[in-house]
Scaffold this active site. Structure first.
Site, short mmCIF file in Angstrom:
data_model
loop_
_atom_site.label_atom_id
_atom_site.label_comp_id
_atom_site.label_asym_id
_atom_site.label_seq_id
_atom_site.Cartn_x
_atom_site.Cartn_y
_atom_site.Cartn_z
N ALA A 63 0.84 -1.36 0.03
CA ALA A 63 -0.11 0.11 -0.14
C ALA A 63 0.66 1.19 -0.03
O ALA A 63 1.93 1.10 0.66
CB ALA A 63 -0.90 0.04 1.25
N SER A 102 3.67 -7.00 1.89
CA SER A 102 2.44 -6.32 2.55
C SER A 102 1.23 -6.24 1.99
O SER A 102 0.73 -7.46 1.79
CB SER A 102 2.91 -4.88 2.87
OG SER A 102 2.49 -4.17 3.74
N LYS A 141 7.69 2.66 11.96
CA LYS A 141 7.25 1.27 11.71
C LYS A 141 7.49 0.32 10.71
O LYS A 141 7.45 -0.76 10.47
CB LYS A 141 5.57 1.40 11.69
CG LYS A 141 4.89 1.84 12.92
CD LYS A 141 5.01 0.69 14.02
CE LYS A 141 4.36 1.14 15.36
NZ LYS A 141 2.73 0.90 15.54
N ASP A 181 10.16 -7.12 11.61
CA ASP A 181 9.03 -6.04 11.31
C ASP A 181 8.09 -5.47 12.16
O ASP A 181 7.52 -6.21 13.00
CB ASP A 181 8.05 -6.83 10.21
CG ASP A 181 7.20 -6.24 9.32
OD1 ASP A 181 6.95 -5.06 9.81
OD2 ASP A 181 6.48 -6.92 8.34
N HIS A 231 10.08 -4.24 7.84
CA HIS A 231 8.92 -4.48 7.11
C HIS A 231 9.41 -4.19 5.57
O HIS A 231 8.52 -4.67 4.81
CB HIS A 231 7.91 -3.24 7.35
CG HIS A 231 6.66 -3.60 6.51
ND1 HIS A 231 5.67 -4.82 6.52
CD2 HIS A 231 5.85 -2.99 5.57
CE1 HIS A 231 4.70 -4.86 5.92
NE2 HIS A 231 4.71 -3.61 5.17
#
Length: 269
Positions: A22, A90, A168, A219, A247
């Site tokens: 995304a 993801s 993150k 992650d 991530h």
């Protein structure tokens, strides 16, 4: 007599199709793509709708199907005999799931690279619902959510904020790549409202493609515990781990990611 390494050149080469997550685009594979090519493989990294340099705006993308269309078009264009190694990162796990449902015979293996992995028992939205339930709203930090009106009903747009990206998603990634992401990310959507009404994925199509889940142990975007829950929840043929990867393993551990993908392809193709 010493064993010669020459034979490596005659191994069948694979076609990797790389599907971004995304708010990202084909650009997120810029480190990995040349490594796979140097290893003798064919690589296609594409922009999904309203991503990267795709001209659409997220306001014009009304469903996960619309969003996945560039991938489905690519799959439809493949030679009838050709099989690809499909890699989803993801949210890209849901895009490759749609390709698996529609073109199972064209995929030798599907790789969920710390990706959302649906199952055949629940609605396709189930993994995202579970993720949102287990993530406190404060965990999204400065990510912006907003309404999109579509002919099929309302959707929610999502645009990762700088804090969310840096703490993150990219916390172990080189600063230059973080800078690139800050410049190139675009608003996207999880399409939950659409996916909760979508047909379940079938055991005969989606369920017939071998699945390998690649764990990234550092992650913070899709935490290790949730990656392991998805593996328990879905039908996985194999699990591989990339240690020390955040991530964005294609940025934080490109060489290891390349090696893992080539090994998976050799095993299943």
């Amino acid at each position: 007599m010493e064993e010669s390494n020459e034979v490596d050149y005659y191994k069948p080469h694979h076609h990797f199709v790389l599907v971004h997550g995304a708010c990202h685009g084909a650009w997120s594979w810029y480190k990995l793509k040349p490594l796979l090519k140097a290893a003798g493989h064919r690589v296609t990294a594409l922009d999904l709708a309203a991503s990267g340099i795709n001209m659409k705006s997220i306001k014009d993308v009304h469903s996960m199907l619309d969003y996945s269309q560039p991938l489905l078009d690519l799959m439809a264009s493949l030679d009838p005999e050709e099989k690809v190694v499909l890699v989803g990162h993801s949210l890209g796990g849901l895009n490759i799931a749609m390709a698996m449902e529609n073109f199972p015979h064209k995929i030798s293996v599907a790789v969920f690279l710390t990706a959302f992995m649906p199952d055949t028992v629940n609605q396709p939205s189930y993994v995202l619902d579970q993720y949102c339930e287990r993530s406190p709203p404060s965990g999204w930090l400065d990510t912006e959510f907003g309404p999109i009106e579509t002919p099929k009903g309302p959707l929610t747009s999502m645009f990762f904020g700088p804090d969310f990206i840096s703490t993150k998603l990219y916390q172990l990634t080189p600063k230059e790549d973080l800078e690139l992401a800050m410049s190139l990310t675009r608003p996207g959507s999880l399409f939950i409202e659409d996916l909760c009404k979508a047909k379940k994925l079938s055991e005969n199509s989606y369920g017939s493609v071998p699945i390998v889940f690649v764990i990234c142990d550092q992650d913070l975007g899709i935490p290790l515990e949730f990656q392991k829950w998805m593996i328990q929840n879905g039908g996985v043929s194999d699990v591989v781990e990339i240690q020390g990867a955040d991530h964005m393993p294609m940025f934080s551990k490109p060489k290891q990611t390349c090696d893992v993908l080539v090994n998976i392809a050799s095993k299943f193709a």
